[in-house]
Design a protein around this motif. Structure first.
Motif, PDB file in Angstrom:
ATOM      1  N   ASN A 184       0.812  -1.211   0.000  1.00 20.05           N
ATOM      2  CA  ASN A 184       0.000   0.000   0.000  1.00 20.05           C
ATOM      3  C   ASN A 184       0.846   1.262   0.000  1.00 20.05           C
ATOM      4  OD1 ASN A 184      -3.118  -0.150   0.152  1.00 20.05           O
ATOM      5  ND2 ASN A 184      -2.456  -1.885   1.396  1.00 20.05           N
ATOM      6  N   LEU A 204       1.751   1.570  -3.565  1.00 17.70           N
ATOM      7  CA  LEU A 204       0.568   1.975  -4.317  1.00 17.70           C
ATOM      8  C   LEU A 204       0.279   3.463  -4.122  1.00 17.70           C
ATOM      9  CD1 LEU A 204      -1.966   1.417  -5.996  1.00 17.70           C
ATOM     10  CD2 LEU A 204      -3.088   0.610  -3.898  1.00 17.70           C
ATOM     11  N   VAL A 263      -0.065   6.085  -7.200  1.00 15.99           N
ATOM     12  CA  VAL A 263      -1.286   6.845  -7.439  1.00 15.99           C
ATOM     13  C   VAL A 263      -1.023   8.341  -7.298  1.00 15.99           C
ATOM     14  CG1 VAL A 263      -3.628   7.292  -6.599  1.00 15.99           C
ATOM     15  CG2 VAL A 263      -2.799   4.940  -6.776  1.00 15.99           C
ATOM     16  N   PRO A 280      -6.551   7.954 -12.624  1.00 18.02           N
ATOM     17  CA  PRO A 280      -6.099   6.678 -12.054  1.00 18.02           C
ATOM     18  C   PRO A 280      -7.246   5.680 -11.914  1.00 18.02           C
ATOM     19  CG  PRO A 280      -6.037   8.433 -10.389  1.00 18.02           C
ATOM     20  CD  PRO A 280      -6.622   9.009 -11.628  1.00 18.02           C
ATOM     21  N   ILE A 287      -7.656   1.840 -10.662  1.00 19.99           N
ATOM     22  CA  ILE A 287      -6.931   0.797  -9.941  1.00 19.99           C
ATOM     23  C   ILE A 287      -7.765  -0.480  -9.928  1.00 19.99           C
ATOM     24  CG2 ILE A 287      -5.694   0.248  -7.827  1.00 19.99           C
ATOM     25  CD1 ILE A 287      -4.809   2.854  -9.315  1.00 19.99           C
ATOM     26  N   ALA A 296      -7.484  -0.172  -0.989  1.00 23.55           N
ATOM     27  CA  ALA A 296      -8.086   1.163  -0.970  1.00 23.55           C
ATOM     28  C   ALA A 296      -7.327   2.107  -0.054  1.00 23.55           C
ATOM     29  CB  ALA A 296      -9.550   1.074  -0.530  1.00 23.55           C
ATOM     30  N   THR A 345      -4.657   3.519  -2.309  1.00 24.63           N
ATOM     31  CA  THR A 345      -5.248   4.342  -3.357  1.00 24.63           C
ATOM     32  C   THR A 345      -5.648   5.710  -2.812  1.00 24.63           C
ATOM     33  OG1 THR A 345      -6.124   2.390  -4.491  1.00 24.63           O
ATOM     34  CG2 THR A 345      -7.071   4.512  -5.083  1.00 24.63           C
ATOM     35  N   HIS A 376     -14.025  10.142  -5.175  1.00 25.36           N
ATOM     36  CA  HIS A 376     -13.380   8.869  -5.505  1.00 25.36           C
ATOM     37  C   HIS A 376     -14.401   7.746  -5.350  1.00 25.36           C
ATOM     38  CE1 HIS A 376     -10.415   5.610  -5.569  1.00 25.36           C
ATOM     39  NE2 HIS A 376     -11.016   5.126  -4.485  1.00 25.36           N
ATOM     40  N   SER A 388     -14.889   3.771  -4.772  1.00 22.92           N
ATOM     41  CA  SER A 388     -14.275   2.501  -4.381  1.00 22.92           C
ATOM     42  C   SER A 388     -15.356   1.433  -4.472  1.00 22.92           C
ATOM     43  CB  SER A 388     -13.719   2.599  -2.951  1.00 22.92           C
ATOM     44  OG  SER A 388     -12.930   1.481  -2.642  1.00 22.92           O
ATOM     45  N   SER A 424     -11.117   9.613  -9.495  1.00 18.24           N
ATOM     46  CA  SER A 424     -10.346   8.371  -9.473  1.00 18.24           C
ATOM     47  C   SER A 424     -11.292   7.238  -9.126  1.00 18.24           C
ATOM     48  CB  SER A 424      -9.229   8.477  -8.426  1.00 18.24           C
ATOM     49  OG  SER A 424      -9.744   9.010  -7.200  1.00 18.24           O
ATOM     50  N   GLU A 469     -11.455   2.683  -8.128  1.00 18.01           N
ATOM     51  CA  GLU A 469     -10.874   1.348  -8.011  1.00 18.01           C
ATOM     52  C   GLU A 469     -12.003   0.326  -8.014  1.00 18.01           C
ATOM     53  OE1 GLU A 469      -8.763   1.473  -4.345  1.00 18.01           O
ATOM     54  OE2 GLU A 469     -10.511   2.206  -3.274  1.00 18.01           O
TER      55      GLU A 469
END
Length: 309
Positions: A81, A84, A88, A99, A101, A109, A112, A232, A234, A276, A278
């Motif tokens: 992480n 990562l 990011v 980005p 992911i 997460a 991220t 963001h 997730s 962003s 993921e």
């Protein structure tokens, strides 16, 4: 989010399965790619740069240099992480790259969000998930870090997790009032207390069934974006109903349908606030003919501007 706003997407895979302590989810990034992700994004007019995958090393569950804790595989999860977060942050700093992911389990997460917030004063988060992921080592019944990811991103839990990407003295840049959990239907007792105490807005399946996914997402976008620089996403594939996404490690019945989820992505896309995203917890070992990875590609396409007309 569409190619008229941001024309370039940076894809990064994180084949992490340690946070879930179950093999198979480490193949999630490959499964999503094999389901035609890059070609789909290029059809939408994006330039796609695939950064490949981070390296995740195998480890024994409790082999760690961290202070005594019940967090499984903590040392390696923290290491990945941290890497990562740097990756990011570099993508975010470039300014004109989005980005995207691919997981891996939801523990990624933490990295991220640490990376995204490096260059943004404040962002909102829509956490699309059947679970709360706000356990801490004190409340977690399993010690699996994928169930602690949101709490850690908000600054709660073991210092090794809360300090990822920002250092032990860092201050989280995510306000719980700008975090919205969508699709919850399996919360541990400690998580219910946490969510109420810290003001995280939760839309369970009760609210989705009662007022509809459209109203839920419109409210979620408004709450997540209030006073922030963007939102963001997730998205855990177990937020969807197992009929539509069977290839997940912790399926929970009676979830959000794929049709509803596509509409949810379209609403978030239309807001123009997405910074962003993921997509996590695709487990090909448990899947049926890559059905869940294909669903992930459909959702990503809708999130990034694909419409019928």
């Amino acid at each position: 989010m569409n190619p008229n706003i941001c024309k370039q997407i940076s894809v990064l895979g994180v084949p992490m399965d340690l946070g879930a302590d179950r093999r198979g989810v480490d193949m999630g990034p490959s499964a999503i790619r094999c389901a035609g992700l890059e070609a789909r994004l290029e059809q939408l007019g994006y330039a796609v740069q695939d950064e490949g995958d981070l390296v995740v090393r195998r480890a024994k569950a409790y082999s760690s240099t961290l202070p005594e804790t019940n967090m499984k595989y903590a040392y390696e999860i923290v290491r990945v992480n941290e890497e990562l977060a740097e990756k990011v942050a570099a993508i975010t700093a470039a300014g004109d790259w989005f980005p995207l992911i691919l997981g891996g389990d939801h523990s990624i997460a933490i990295g991220t969000l640490a990376g995204v917030t490096r260059y943004k004063e404040r962002i909102g988060v829509i956490w699309y998930d059947a679970h709360g992921d706000v356990n801490t080592p004190d409340t977690s019944p399993s010690g699996n870090i994928h169930g602690m990811a949101l709490a850690a991103a908000l600054g709660f839990g073991h210092p090794a997790l809360t300090g990822i990407g920002i250092g032990s003295g860092g201050v989280p840049r995510i306000d719980p009032r700008n975090v919205v959990l969508v699709g919850a239907r399996s919360l541990d007792p400690g998580e219910r207390i946490f969510l109420k105490q810290h003001g995280v807005t939760v839309y369970t399946m009760h609210e989705i069934d009662r007022i509809g996914i459209s109203a839920v997402m419109e409210q979620a976008v408004r709450l997540a974006s209030a006073g922030t620089e963007g939102v963001h996403l997730s998205l855990d594939l177990d937020g969807l109903d197992p009929e539509d996404a069977p290839g997940v490690g912790t399926p929970v019945p009676a979830g959000i349908s794929l049709r509803e989820s596509l509409l949810a992505m379209e609403i978030l896309s239309a807001s123009g606030l997405l910074t962003s995203a993921e997509f996590v917890e695709v487990n090909p070992v448990l899947d049926l003919r890559n059905k869940t990875a294909k669903a992930a590609v459909e959702l990503i396409a809708s999130l990034l501007g694909e419409t019928i007309m």
